[in-house]
Motif scaffolding. Structure first.
Motif, mmCIF file in Angstrom:
data_model
loop_
_atom_site.group_PDB
_atom_site.id
_atom_site.type_symbol
_atom_site.label_atom_id
_atom_site.label_comp_id
_atom_site.label_asym_id
_atom_site.label_seq_id
_atom_site.Cartn_x
_atom_site.Cartn_y
_atom_site.Cartn_z
ATOM 1 N N VAL A 11 0.929 -1.429 0.678
ATOM 2 C CA VAL A 11 0.297 -0.153 0.047
ATOM 3 C C VAL A 11 0.967 1.033 0.187
ATOM 4 O O VAL A 11 0.854 2.046 -0.793
ATOM 5 C CB VAL A 11 -0.576 0.072 1.395
ATOM 6 N N SER A 12 2.051 1.521 0.528
ATOM 7 C CA SER A 12 2.475 2.684 0.167
ATOM 8 C C SER A 12 4.328 1.987 0.654
ATOM 9 O O SER A 12 5.130 2.027 2.100
ATOM 10 C CB SER A 12 2.190 3.143 2.294
ATOM 11 N N GLN A 33 0.844 9.662 10.219
ATOM 12 C CA GLN A 33 -0.574 9.374 9.352
ATOM 13 C C GLN A 33 -1.174 8.324 10.142
ATOM 14 O O GLN A 33 0.250 7.145 9.567
ATOM 15 C CB GLN A 33 -0.002 10.205 8.220
ATOM 16 N N THR A 35 -3.047 4.992 8.698
ATOM 17 C CA THR A 35 -3.836 4.548 7.869
ATOM 18 C C THR A 35 -5.042 3.814 8.743
ATOM 19 O O THR A 35 -4.309 2.498 9.493
ATOM 20 C CB THR A 35 -3.578 4.364 6.804
ATOM 21 N N GLN A 39 -9.249 0.404 5.999
ATOM 22 C CA GLN A 39 -8.641 1.177 4.479
ATOM 23 C C GLN A 39 -7.415 0.162 3.593
ATOM 24 O O GLN A 39 -8.035 0.341 2.357
ATOM 25 C CB GLN A 39 -8.199 2.572 5.094
ATOM 26 N N LEU A 40 -7.190 0.244 4.602
ATOM 27 C CA LEU A 40 -5.820 -0.521 3.560
ATOM 28 C C LEU A 40 -6.468 -2.026 3.015
ATOM 29 O O LEU A 40 -5.875 -2.885 1.694
ATOM 30 C CB LEU A 40 -4.388 -0.536 4.742
ATOM 31 N N ASP A 43 -8.064 -0.739 0.407
ATOM 32 C CA ASP A 43 -7.212 -0.546 -1.311
ATOM 33 C C ASP A 43 -6.214 -1.710 -1.807
ATOM 34 O O ASP A 43 -5.655 -1.948 -2.909
ATOM 35 C CB ASP A 43 -6.399 0.502 -0.836
ATOM 36 N N TYR A 82 -2.175 0.648 -8.706
ATOM 37 C CA TYR A 82 -2.989 1.092 -8.402
ATOM 38 C C TYR A 82 -3.677 0.515 -10.054
ATOM 39 O O TYR A 82 -2.647 0.952 -10.698
ATOM 40 C CB TYR A 82 -3.517 1.906 -8.099
ATOM 41 N N ARG A 88 0.916 6.089 -5.391
ATOM 42 C CA ARG A 88 0.414 6.810 -4.224
ATOM 43 C C ARG A 88 1.135 6.742 -3.587
ATOM 44 O O ARG A 88 1.563 6.035 -2.159
ATOM 45 C CB ARG A 88 -1.649 5.999 -3.664
ATOM 46 N N ASN A 90 2.583 8.804 -1.057
ATOM 47 C CA ASN A 90 2.913 9.391 0.120
ATOM 48 C C ASN A 90 2.170 9.054 1.135
ATOM 49 O O ASN A 90 1.062 9.262 1.562
ATOM 50 C CB ASN A 90 2.199 10.970 -0.117
ATOM 51 N N ARG A 91 1.260 7.909 0.567
ATOM 52 C CA ARG A 91 0.532 7.349 1.665
ATOM 53 C C ARG A 91 1.341 6.949 3.302
ATOM 54 O O ARG A 91 1.949 6.870 3.067
ATOM 55 C CB ARG A 91 -0.465 6.210 0.738
ATOM 56 N N LEU A 93 1.526 5.091 6.736
ATOM 57 C CA LEU A 93 1.012 3.838 7.956
ATOM 58 C C LEU A 93 1.912 3.454 8.390
ATOM 59 O O LEU A 93 3.394 3.936 8.839
ATOM 60 C CB LEU A 93 1.138 2.046 6.759
#
Length: 528
Positions: A11-12, A33, A35, A39-40, A43, A82, A88, A90-91, A93
């Motif tokens: 994811v990140s 931040q 997540t 949501q993870l 995604d 994706y 993405r 800048n997500r 975790l």
């Protein structure tokens, strides 16, 4: 489990790269931040494997992590993107989530070594991974401990589960109650009552075989006095009274299933009740264990037609705002032959009911109900609510009735619920005498949630129980009774509810000559 960890890491990846390359500013931001796991997971379901960093539209050669990302993609195949071609990066975790992904990466390295492809892993990469493993040793150990604990707990639950298809639910009531008054209704004797302590226990086995169906088998036992024998009127009855001296019976056996997303069907073999199968528009007080203390205060008498029988109920919800309900219930369904009284599934006491419920929003709920009832010689029009004349206007003669009801529930705020009902019944005999009767009833309710304390509910109920107002060859009720009830539901925990309250009946049995009667009650409900 490992696959799930690997998806979390995907994811990140930019944050993982920041820790590898020493970009402490970005790594610090990642720790702040977090997540959500939900949501993870959502995604991660949309991720797709890439073979070249150039496939990412949002990754440029000038990005600080470009080279590290390129190495991970092209050397190890560790990165996914994706479907729309974005990375993405800048997500954010959490450290725990990164630790889980790191653990999966270590397993991947071990696989490469074990398959004699260790030349793909440079000494610098191994040193970096070793440093990360040491830095996150606490999180990795915690993660392993949590997994071990979950596996042990799962094994314990599987070994000791009650059933793979059945859930056990229960309710136990303790009730202290006493009736007060000057004279017994309809008599010249004093109302002589003692304080009673009663109980009721229900165990419900709820089985599901397809996930959308339910087979209910309920055991019932109790001994809570029927106040009518003391006060002379059914108007003082409690909503949870039960006879039987604690003998255990199967009081409900039914099976419910969905024909489609909009159609639900319920078949009752024992204990069919309209109030259990369709909407009754009195959410705070409809339950016998956690609702109103009185019998009349729970819901409109129209739902007590031909109760405790067998039958079928169909609920159709064509739109979110409308619900159509149709039901048939027969009381004496198990008596095959009775030429005098009339028995059986279709020849005994029975009711056909139809209802339209309209709920345009959460604040408004309106119901229009019609029921046609055939009552044999042992039947009762309103399930022992209202006056004795209204319940049996023709003294045991076979009766049919047309019943019309309007019910309404309003919720002007999240803590206040206003409700009420009104009904009219036209009854007539089936013996050729031409006798008929007109019966009316109404009530209003108020429920105030979180009154005094969060979880508590203050309740007030006021109305007129069923009253025979006129007709042919019948004696109408001479006066008007009024039902006033106040109760306070105190939630001690999620499983314990204590409800004190007082019921006042003015002019019992719709006779102005009868003195006012009172019933004080303290009910304690244990649910599990």
């Amino acid at each position: 489990m490992k696959k799930a960890f690997w998806n979390i890491l995907k994811v990140s990846p930019a944050i993982a790269l920041s820790l590898v390359t020493g970009n402490s500013a970005f790594a610090g931001e990642a720790n702040e931040q977090v997540t959500s796991v939900a949501q993870l997971s959502q995604d991660s379901n949309n991720l797709g494997q890439v073979t070249s960093v150039s496939q990412f539209s949002d990754v440029q050669p000038t990005d600080w992590a470009f080279q590290a990302l390129q190495s991970l993609v092209e050397r190890y195949g560790c990165v996914a993107g994706y479907p729309n071609g974005t990375f993405r990066g800048n997500r954010a975790l959490s450290r725990y989530e990164f630790a889980a992904g790191l653990n999966s990466c270590l397993d991947r390295v071990n696989e490469l070594i074990a398959t004699a492809t260790a030349d793909m892993v440079s000494k610098q990469d191994l040193a970096t991974l070793q440093r990360l493993q040491e830095e996150y040793s606490t999180e990795l150990a915690t993660l392993r401990g949590q997994v071990d604990a979950l596996e042990a707990r799962t094994s314990e639950l599987e070994a000791n589960q009650f059933s793979t298809t059945t859930k056990l639910k229960g309710e136990a009531l303790f009730t202290v109650s006493q009736a007060f008054g000057d004279k017994k209704a309809g008599a010249t004797t004093d109302l002589d009552s003692n304080t009673t302590f009663g109980n009721r226990v229900r165990l419900s086995l709820e089985s599901s075989f397809m996930g959308t169906d339910k087979l209910q088998t309920r055991l019932n036992a109790g001994n809570i006095t029927n106040n009518s024998s003391v006060t002379g009127t059914n108007m003082t009855r409690l909503g949870h009274d039960v006879s039987g001296n604690n003998s255990v019976t199967i009081d409900k056996l039914n099976y419910a299933f969905n024909l489609s997303d909009k159609i639900n069907v319920k078949i009752d073999a024992v204990g069919a009740e309209f109030n259990e199968n369709i909407e009754v528009f009195n959410p705070d007080f409809k339950s016998s264990g956690t609702g109103a203390l009185s019998r009349y205060g729970r819901f409109s008498p129209i739902y007590r037609q031909a109760g405790d029988g067998a039958g079928i109920t169909v609920n159709v919800k064509p739109t979110e705002a409308f619900t159509l309900s149709a039901a048939y219930v027969a009381t004496n369904r198990n008596s095959a032959a009775d030429p005098i009284g009339g028995k059986g599934l279709f020849d005994g006491s029975n009711t056909i009911l139809g209802q339209l419920a309209f709920k345009p929003n959460k604040a408004i709920n309106l119901g229009l109900t019609y029921a046609h009832t055939y009552a044999g010689t042992d039947g009762s029009l309103f399930g022992s609510t209202g006056s004795s004349i209204a319940n049996n206007p023709f003294s045991g003669v076979k009766t049919e009735s047309n019943n019309y009801g309007v019910q309404l529930s309003l919720q002007p705020s999240k803590n206040i619920t206003l409700g009420g009902w009104g009904g009219y019944t036209s009854a007539s005999t089936l013996n050729g005498s031409g006798s008929n009767a007109d019966i009316w009833y109404w009530a209003g309710t108020l429920g105030v949630k979180d009154f005094g304390r969060q979880g508590n509910t203050l309740g007030l109920i006021f109305g007129q129980p069923p009253k025979l107002t006129g007709g042919k060859n019948v004696a109408a009720d001479s006066g008007t009774s009024y039902h006033l009830e106040g109760l306070y539901k105190m939630k001690l925990s999620d499983n314990i509810l204590v409800t004190p309250g007082v019921l006042v009946i003015f002019n019992p049995e719709h006779n102005d000559n009868n003195s006012t009667e009172y019933v004080g009650t303290l009910r304690t409900t244990f649910s599990f």
